[in-house]
Design a protein around this motif. Structure first.
Motif, short mmCIF file in Angstrom:
data_model
loop_
_atom_site.label_atom_id
_atom_site.label_comp_id
_atom_site.label_asym_id
_atom_site.label_seq_id
_atom_site.Cartn_x
_atom_site.Cartn_y
_atom_site.Cartn_z
N GLU A 1 0.85 -1.18 0.00
CA GLU A 1 0.00 0.00 0.00
C GLU A 1 0.89 1.24 0.00
OE1 GLU A 1 -3.10 1.94 3.00
OE2 GLU A 1 -3.34 -0.19 2.59
N GLY A 2 0.54 2.24 -0.80
CA GLY A 2 1.33 3.45 -0.86
C GLY A 2 2.49 3.37 -1.83
N PHE A 3 2.61 2.28 -2.56
CA PHE A 3 3.72 2.13 -3.50
C PHE A 3 3.17 2.07 -4.90
CE2 PHE A 3 5.77 0.98 0.36
CZ PHE A 3 7.05 1.45 0.20
N PRO A 4 3.86 2.49 -5.91
CA PRO A 4 5.23 2.99 -5.84
C PRO A 4 5.29 4.41 -5.31
CG PRO A 4 4.48 3.11 -8.10
CD PRO A 4 3.38 2.47 -7.30
N LEU A 5 6.42 4.71 -4.68
CA LEU A 5 6.74 6.06 -4.25
C LEU A 5 7.58 6.70 -5.34
CD1 LEU A 5 7.88 5.35 -0.58
CD2 LEU A 5 5.67 6.22 -1.32
N LEU A 6 7.83 7.97 -5.21
CA LEU A 6 8.66 8.67 -6.16
C LEU A 6 9.86 9.23 -5.42
CD1 LEU A 6 8.91 9.69 -9.10
CD2 LEU A 6 7.72 11.75 -8.34
N ILE A 7 11.05 8.98 -5.94
CA ILE A 7 12.26 9.54 -5.35
C ILE A 7 12.86 10.49 -6.38
CG2 ILE A 7 13.80 7.69 -6.10
CD1 ILE A 7 15.23 7.95 -3.40
N VAL A 8 13.30 11.65 -5.92
CA VAL A 8 13.93 12.63 -6.80
C VAL A 8 15.35 12.84 -6.30
CG1 VAL A 8 13.83 14.96 -7.73
CG2 VAL A 8 11.71 13.76 -7.17
N TYR A 9 16.32 12.49 -7.13
CA TYR A 9 17.72 12.66 -6.77
C TYR A 9 18.11 14.13 -6.86
CZ TYR A 9 17.94 7.64 -7.49
OH TYR A 9 17.72 6.30 -7.43
N LYS A 10 19.23 14.48 -6.22
CA LYS A 10 19.71 15.85 -6.27
C LYS A 10 19.91 16.33 -7.70
CE LYS A 10 21.99 15.96 -1.81
NZ LYS A 10 23.24 16.13 -1.09
N SER A 11 20.22 15.40 -8.59
CA SER A 11 20.44 15.75 -10.00
C SER A 11 19.13 16.08 -10.71
CB SER A 11 21.12 14.58 -10.72
OG SER A 11 20.25 13.46 -10.72
N GLY A 12 18.00 15.80 -10.04
CA GLY A 12 16.70 16.07 -10.64
C GLY A 12 16.07 14.85 -11.31
N ILE A 13 16.81 13.74 -11.40
CA ILE A 13 16.27 12.51 -11.97
C ILE A 13 15.22 11.94 -11.03
CG2 ILE A 13 16.81 10.12 -12.62
CD1 ILE A 13 19.56 11.14 -13.52
N LYS A 14 14.11 11.50 -11.57
CA LYS A 14 13.02 10.92 -10.78
C LYS A 14 12.91 9.43 -11.09
CE LYS A 14 10.48 15.21 -11.23
NZ LYS A 14 9.30 15.85 -11.81
N ARG A 15 12.73 8.63 -10.05
CA ARG A 15 12.55 7.18 -10.20
C ARG A 15 11.45 6.69 -9.29
NH1 ARG A 15 15.13 5.96 -14.77
NH2 ARG A 15 17.35 6.27 -14.65
N LYS A 16 10.83 5.57 -9.68
CA LYS A 16 9.82 4.93 -8.83
C LYS A 16 10.51 4.00 -7.84
CE LYS A 16 6.52 4.35 -12.37
NZ LYS A 16 5.59 3.43 -13.01
N VAL A 17 10.04 4.06 -6.60
CA VAL A 17 10.52 3.18 -5.53
C VAL A 17 9.43 2.17 -5.24
CG1 VAL A 17 11.25 3.05 -3.13
CG2 VAL A 17 11.89 5.03 -4.53
N ILE A 18 9.81 0.90 -5.21
CA ILE A 18 8.87 -0.16 -4.87
C ILE A 18 9.45 -1.01 -3.75
CG2 ILE A 18 7.79 -0.23 -7.15
CD1 ILE A 18 9.47 -2.69 -7.80
N LEU A 19 8.58 -1.74 -3.07
CA LEU A 19 9.07 -2.72 -2.10
C LEU A 19 9.70 -3.89 -2.83
CD1 LEU A 19 6.23 -2.98 0.57
CD2 LEU A 19 8.53 -2.10 0.90
N ASN A 20 10.68 -4.47 -2.23
CA ASN A 20 11.30 -5.67 -2.77
C ASN A 20 10.20 -6.71 -3.00
OD1 ASN A 20 12.72 -8.13 -3.07
ND2 ASN A 20 14.41 -7.34 -1.85
N PRO A 21 10.16 -7.32 -4.16
CA PRO A 21 9.12 -8.32 -4.42
C PRO A 21 9.28 -9.60 -3.60
CG PRO A 21 10.60 -8.13 -6.31
CD PRO A 21 10.98 -7.06 -5.34
N ASN A 22 10.44 -9.79 -2.97
CA ASN A 22 10.68 -10.95 -2.12
C ASN A 22 10.03 -10.69 -0.76
OD1 ASN A 22 11.78 -12.79 -0.24
ND2 ASN A 22 13.54 -13.13 -1.57
#
Length: 76
Positions: free
Chosen positions: A1-22
């Motif tokens: 619940e609440g995933f994926p999250l969004l992480i924004v690096y200092k460089s401005g690149i954005k990526r999705k964060v998910i829980l480990n599927p294991n």
């Protein structure tokens, strides 16, 4: 619940964060975090190592394996 999250690096690149599927890894890490008052069980106890730790927010690498960056090859 609440995933994926969004992480924004200092460089401005954005990526999705998910829980480990294991699910076993997730449960073991969550149990360790609960015993450790939310601090990463693999790092010295300090505010920068409170989950979601500073290193993960900056690099996208989760030492304990709870979170992973969803790699689709594209920036968001």
């Amino acid at each position: 619940e609440g995933f994926p999250l969004l992480i924004v690096y200092k460089s401005g690149i954005k990526r999705k964060v998910i829980l480990n599927p294991n699910k076993i890894v997730v449960q073991l890490v969550i149990d360790a975090l609960e015993r450790n008052d939310g601090y990463c069980p693999f790092k010295p106890r300090s505010e920068e190592n409170k989950c979601m730790c500073k290193d993960f927010k900056e690099t996208g690498f989760c030492v304990c394996g709870l979170y992973i960056i969803e790699e689709d090859g594209n920036e968001l």
